[in-house]
Scaffold this active site. Structure first.
Site, short mmCIF file in Angstrom:
data_model
loop_
_atom_site.label_atom_id
_atom_site.label_comp_id
_atom_site.label_asym_id
_atom_site.label_seq_id
_atom_site.Cartn_x
_atom_site.Cartn_y
_atom_site.Cartn_z
N LEU A 208 0.85 -1.19 0.00
CA LEU A 208 0.00 0.00 0.00
C LEU A 208 0.89 1.24 0.00
O LEU A 208 1.80 1.34 0.82
CB LEU A 208 -0.90 0.03 1.24
CG LEU A 208 -1.99 -1.05 1.37
CD1 LEU A 208 -2.69 -0.90 2.72
CD2 LEU A 208 -2.99 -0.95 0.24
N HIS A 209 0.61 2.18 -0.92
CA HIS A 209 1.39 3.42 -0.91
C HIS A 209 0.59 4.63 -1.36
O HIS A 209 1.03 5.76 -1.19
CB HIS A 209 2.64 3.28 -1.80
CG HIS A 209 2.32 3.27 -3.27
ND1 HIS A 209 1.84 2.17 -3.91
CD2 HIS A 209 2.41 4.25 -4.21
CE1 HIS A 209 1.65 2.46 -5.20
NE2 HIS A 209 1.98 3.70 -5.40
#
Length: 364
Positions: A208-209
């Site tokens: 996740l970013h």
């Protein structure tokens, strides 16, 4: 024929590495072609050290513009100023940009203003989401591009709709897959494999970013709680950026099955992905790799610029509502996830096709 290859972030180098190989192969056959690898310095990543270049067989950049961080406007200005100076000192015959980062847009505009033609690899992909900086970069880059190298027929149609003539569109495939297939036999087991006691097909990988997922505390907590609650007894391996790790710690998110590790090298990360039961991500590039490796993929985004990973591949778009996670995981554990296929020309030979076209175009 002297070509600038522009890279500013880690995925750019993965896309450019096989193009470098194809240029070298053409040069060895006597073709008048050479390149200058320009690192804009947009991202500094400690994992982009010598080992990363060595893993993928990438030569050290010929030039580093040292653009650094700052706001998007500051970064764009630094890249444009640095690249303009380089072109004034030693112009090239073509500027080749890849992907959709700030460096892609900035160098394309700079080259075109100095009357140097631009080729865009991964041209024509669209998410339709103007809140994403990458979408603006794609649109701006394609507006000043001469030669469009595309990954799908969907991208071709996007370009046609914007007025690009067919004789400037070259459907060649996906250079990220060239890199994947070249190095697949060399994937390396990361330390976490033995530390956690992972078993093939019996764990999930997470990444996740996106700001919409990791910068909003309440949403991030809800996403993580749903993922942890609905993954049965399987380990969750999460290579996580330090900033996101700090936020997760501040939110008190931890679990005996959640293994947050440092960002991994290319060969180590894809070793994990290939052997996982599934991947949960908000990355675009990972959805391409999971499609080719036949690994189920769940994308936590409302839109994607790679719809072929859904219509053809193993990817499903869940959106950012945490409520979508439970039914998707139930489908996975019931053995009902689609098998998927591999898009046309994602065959490891894309870069050779690109260089063949460039030789023909620049020798006209």
């Amino acid at each position: 024929m002297y070509i600038d290859l522009i890279a500013g972030a880690r995925p750019n180098f993965m896309k450019i590495a096989p193009i470098i190989d194809a240029i070298k192969a053409a040069k060895e056959k006597g073709t008048d072609i050479d390149f200058r690898l320009v690192h804009t310095g947009q991202h500094y990543d400690k994992n982009m050290s010598g080992s990363f270049f060595e893993q993928l067989g990438i030569p050290a950049p010929d030039v580093n513009l040292g653009a650094g961080g700052g706001t998007q406007a500051e970064q764009t200005a630094a890249i444009m100023t640095g690249y303009e100076k380089l072109l004034m000192e030693k112009p090239s015959d073509l500027c080749l940009v890849v992907g959709d980062v700030t460096s892609t847009m900035a160098c394309a505009i700079t080259a075109q203003k100095m009357h140097i033609p631009v080729a865009h690899v991964e041209a024509g992909i669209r998410s339709g989401d103007w809140k994403m900086p990458e979408e603006i970069n794609r649109l701006a880059t394609d507006a000043v591009t001469n030669y469009f190298f595309t990954t799908s027929e969907i991208a071709n149609e996007n370009l046609r709709k914007s007025g690009v003539e067919d004789d400037r569109i070259f459907y060649v495939g996906n250079t990220m897959i060239d890199t994947l297939l070249k190095h697949r036999s060399r994937f390396q087991k990361p330390a976490v494999w033995d530390e956690v006691g992972l078993v093939e097909g019996n764990y999930l990988v997470m990444t996740l970013h996106r700001p919409s997922n990791v910068d909003e505390e309440e949403n991030l907590k809800s996403l993580m709680d749903e993922i942890i609650a609905n993954t049965k007894d399987l380990p969750l391996v999460f290579p996580v950026h330090p900033r996101t790790a700090k936020m997760l710690n501040n939110l008190g998110i931890s679990h005996e099955r959640l293994h947050m590790v440092e960002p991994l090298g290319y060969l180590e990360f894809n070793y994990l992905v290939e052997r996982s039961k599934a991947v949960i991500t908000d990355s675009g590039g990972i959805t391409e790799e999971t499609t080719v490796m036949g690994v189920p993929c769940m994308t936590l985004r409302d839109s994607t610029e790679r719809p072929e990973t859904i219509t053809i591949g193993t990817n499903e778009l869940l959106g950012v509502n945490p409520d979508a996670i439970q039914p998707a995981l139930e489908k996975l554990f019931a053995g009902e996830w689609k098998k998927g296929g591999i898009p046309e020309m994602w065959d490891g030979k894309t870069s050779g096709r690109i260089v063949e076209h460039l030789i023909e175009l620049l020798n006209k």
